[in-house]
Write an enzyme that holds these catalytic residues in place. Sequence first.
Site, PDB file in Angstrom:
ATOM      1  N   CYS A 356      -6.380  -9.160   6.203  1.00 27.15           N
ATOM      2  CA  CYS A 356      -7.479  -8.752   5.326  1.00 27.15           C
ATOM      3  C   CYS A 356      -8.808  -9.466   5.595  1.00 27.15           C
ATOM      4  O   CYS A 356      -9.861  -8.812   5.583  1.00 27.15           O
ATOM      5  CB  CYS A 356      -7.065  -8.867   3.863  1.00 27.15           C
ATOM      6  SG  CYS A 356      -6.117 -10.320   3.427  1.00 27.15           S
ATOM      7  N   ARG A 385       3.923 -16.236   9.756  1.00 27.71           N
ATOM      8  CA  ARG A 385       4.071 -17.023   8.531  1.00 27.71           C
ATOM      9  C   ARG A 385       5.193 -18.037   8.722  1.00 27.71           C
ATOM     10  O   ARG A 385       6.257 -17.703   9.242  1.00 27.71           O
ATOM     11  CB  ARG A 385       4.353 -16.105   7.339  1.00 27.71           C
ATOM     12  CG  ARG A 385       3.169 -15.168   7.080  1.00 27.71           C
ATOM     13  CD  ARG A 385       3.402 -14.175   5.986  1.00 27.71           C
ATOM     14  NE  ARG A 385       2.254 -13.285   5.844  1.00 27.71           N
ATOM     15  CZ  ARG A 385       2.197 -12.249   5.021  1.00 27.71           C
ATOM     16  NH1 ARG A 385       3.231 -11.968   4.253  1.00 27.71           N
ATOM     17  NH2 ARG A 385       1.118 -11.496   4.966  1.00 27.71           N
ATOM     18  N   GLN A 403       2.490  -5.881  10.521  1.00 26.51           N
ATOM     19  CA  GLN A 403       2.276  -5.154   9.272  1.00 26.51           C
ATOM     20  C   GLN A 403       1.528  -3.853   9.529  1.00 26.51           C
ATOM     21  O   GLN A 403       0.593  -3.813  10.329  1.00 26.51           O
ATOM     22  CB  GLN A 403       1.467  -6.005   8.295  1.00 26.51           C
ATOM     23  CG  GLN A 403       2.222  -7.181   7.720  1.00 26.51           C
ATOM     24  CD  GLN A 403       1.424  -7.860   6.617  1.00 26.51           C
ATOM     25  OE1 GLN A 403       0.232  -8.095   6.757  1.00 26.51           O
ATOM     26  NE2 GLN A 403       2.091  -8.168   5.520  1.00 26.51           N
ATOM     27  N   ASP A 405      -0.908  -2.392   8.033  1.00 26.20           N
ATOM     28  CA  ASP A 405      -1.815  -2.937   7.028  1.00 26.20           C
ATOM     29  C   ASP A 405      -3.051  -2.062   6.871  1.00 26.20           C
ATOM     30  O   ASP A 405      -3.713  -1.724   7.863  1.00 26.20           O
ATOM     31  CB  ASP A 405      -2.246  -4.336   7.471  1.00 26.20           C
ATOM     32  CG  ASP A 405      -2.375  -5.303   6.304  1.00 26.20           C
ATOM     33  OD1 ASP A 405      -2.165  -4.871   5.164  1.00 26.20           O
ATOM     34  OD2 ASP A 405      -2.669  -6.477   6.550  1.00 26.20           O
ATOM     35  N   HIS A 407      -6.673  -1.540   4.414  1.00 28.51           N
ATOM     36  CA  HIS A 407      -7.584  -2.042   3.383  1.00 28.51           C
ATOM     37  C   HIS A 407      -8.599  -0.954   3.094  1.00 28.51           C
ATOM     38  O   HIS A 407      -9.271  -0.456   3.998  1.00 28.51           O
ATOM     39  CB  HIS A 407      -8.256  -3.342   3.836  1.00 28.51           C
ATOM     40  CG  HIS A 407      -7.265  -4.468   3.958  1.00 28.51           C
ATOM     41  ND1 HIS A 407      -6.665  -4.784   5.150  1.00 28.51           N
ATOM     42  CD2 HIS A 407      -6.728  -5.303   3.024  1.00 28.51           C
ATOM     43  CE1 HIS A 407      -5.817  -5.785   4.964  1.00 28.51           C
ATOM     44  NE2 HIS A 407      -5.830  -6.110   3.685  1.00 28.51           N
ATOM     45  N   LYS A 489      -0.862  -6.418  -8.449  1.00 23.66           N
ATOM     46  CA  LYS A 489      -0.322  -5.497  -7.443  1.00 23.66           C
ATOM     47  C   LYS A 489       0.794  -4.649  -8.033  1.00 23.66           C
ATOM     48  O   LYS A 489       1.447  -5.017  -9.009  1.00 23.66           O
ATOM     49  CB  LYS A 489       0.208  -6.262  -6.236  1.00 23.66           C
ATOM     50  CG  LYS A 489       1.438  -7.122  -6.527  1.00 23.66           C
ATOM     51  CD  LYS A 489       1.933  -7.831  -5.262  1.00 23.66           C
ATOM     52  CE  LYS A 489       3.153  -8.710  -5.577  1.00 23.66           C
ATOM     53  NZ  LYS A 489       3.650  -9.422  -4.387  1.00 23.66           N
ATOM     54  N   HIS A 535      -5.684  -3.661  -1.066  1.00 22.51           N
ATOM     55  CA  HIS A 535      -4.784  -4.053   0.025  1.00 22.51           C
ATOM     56  C   HIS A 535      -3.543  -3.164  -0.042  1.00 22.51           C
ATOM     57  O   HIS A 535      -3.007  -2.926  -1.124  1.00 22.51           O
ATOM     58  CB  HIS A 535      -4.315  -5.499  -0.131  1.00 22.51           C
ATOM     59  CG  HIS A 535      -5.415  -6.511  -0.229  1.00 22.51           C
ATOM     60  ND1 HIS A 535      -5.647  -7.456   0.743  1.00 22.51           N
ATOM     61  CD2 HIS A 535      -6.336  -6.742  -1.201  1.00 22.51           C
ATOM     62  CE1 HIS A 535      -6.646  -8.235   0.371  1.00 22.51           C
ATOM     63  NE2 HIS A 535      -7.080  -7.812  -0.810  1.00 22.51           N
TER      64      HIS A 535
END
Length: 662
Positions: A356, A385, A403, A405, A407, A489, A535
Amino acid sequence: MSTVPELRITLDGSERAVAAGSTAGEALGADGRTVIAARVGGELRDLAYELRDGDVVEPVEIGSDDGRAIMRHSAAHVMAQAVQELFPEAKLGIGPPVENGFYYDFDVESPFTPDDLKRVEKRMREIVKQGQRFSRRVVSDDEAREELAGEPYKLELIGLKGGSGEVADAAEGADVEVGGGELTIYDNLDAKSGEPCWKDLCRGPHLPTTRVIPAFKLMRSGGAYWRGSEKNPQLQRIYGTAWESREKQDEYLKFLEEAEKRDHRRLGAELDLFSFPKEIGSGLAVFHPKGGVVRKVMEEYSRRRHEESGYEFVNTPHITKGTLYEVSGHLGWYKDDMFPPMEVDGGDYYLKPMNCPMHNLIFGARGRSYRELPLRLFEFGSVYRFEKSGVVHGLTRVRGMTQDDAHIYCTREQMVGELKSLLTFVLDLLRDYGLNEFYLELSTRDDSDKFIGTQEDWDEATAALQEAADESGLDLVADPGGAAFYGPKISVQAKDAIGRTWQLSTIQVDFNQPKRFELEYQAADGTRQQPVMIHRALFGSIERFFGVLLEHYAGAMPPWLAPVQAVGIPIGEAHVPHLERVAEALRAKGIRVEVDASADRMQKKIRNAQKQKVPYMLLAGDDDVAKDAVSFRYRGGEQRNGIPIGEAVDEIVKAVEARIQV
């Protein structure tokens, strides 16, 4: 002659009188087998709890969630008693109930062996038959220290208890021992003499007697660090399960057998899909050619669906200067989950744990107009991670992941509509991969100091997510305190083929990062406004979703996802050219097909294809060659003979295009 004073209690929704000194069990008329505890004023209590005037009393049955937890907690005590009788040198850690079972930690000289577990389980059965009574008593800190002087880990827990009874910085599960405001010890009393057989520091509640443990089984043992820290001694943890009936336990054990068959780690090796080489490191997977094919198909279909829904593709690097995560706030709130920095050009660089902040830089790279919003940026971005070694688990908990991912940057006016369409998009795409049962979880902030931003922004974001969730028609479960540090979320929880729940997609609303990165767009009236940032990770990660699907399908992926969609199996060597011609026709239609021209007999070739869970087997002998046909054998064992080649090709192509299961 004096009269006995009465108590007025609320029972079954109506107020009634009971004699002074009555217990919860007496008031409920509990037999101690079906109703095994009580909820008094919202708190779980033993049936022996002495009621007070005005108490509200509700029964707790053994088959309820609370009842099972109490039964499993009592089973943990029985196990600990058995261990200390068989291994007198064993020191006690903690022993809480957990989902579907219980565990207890012990400090012993040597790890427990399978034979040790058999001995412990045998002794547990003897204790259960004895009907020992669980008896609660309140003790002071000093009294507890004196009674448990030989138990160093219990003494440590007593020292961690604050004045309110809360446990500071303790092990997970420690609240069952020293939480609740006062210290209590539970004695296991002999059924005949009433003499103590064993005792433990414990908050309770417990069953009336050990006899009320209908079914239990010890499952396994393993190492566990005291209070979850590698700096502390490693204890030995024994896991067990306990149920309200043998039938329920048998159902659970059969479920575990099925789950074991579906374990994606085992299937990954058997089907030659992926591996975790020790030379690379824990939690870092490599995908083999067949696994690479499945992953490629998953990604390609997802890309196509995103393109159709107006997403724009971006790409960002794997490392960045630490200052980027100072701006985003992750270094302050997420550093423990990041890999340590590497020094480059005199500064700290980090492997990125999320995409992000880099997407924010893309948004802010030039001026933006309201006409561009909503702006939907999408990336298959690799992130890293530092998961603790104890929680790394196959593909479902890794240290390096990709991911899917996205946004989305939008105006506040667009936010609710965007969330609704986004949730619909997410659910539809998950259904395309064969998952159909969902519920939602709404994670919000609590009163702790682990969240940033104004309460007003949080309230607005939470209300928008609530509205989108309500419109979906799915069940919504509250998760207070479970939000990310920057915003609330929604998590999509999906059920697999055997009823397990997996957290997959997440949708988060964020007013804070746009503020921290000073993101702006020019509104219709010429003013500069801050966008809302949403997100969204649809799969969670490719790796995790791969593992979930592999277990959902037990390795038998639907034809469109199968690494090999069809295999040609000749009866004899002379039939190989015929099947190669069939394979060419299938490849021309984009089908992944192989011809098994090995020296193995036909039956072995069929078994090999079945073990590899290939959806279609195309067999050919003299009659098939003469008729320009094949014999169709499906993964489930059904067979159709003499199918013309063109018809066979069309059937496979249609099944792949329709994403059906065979």
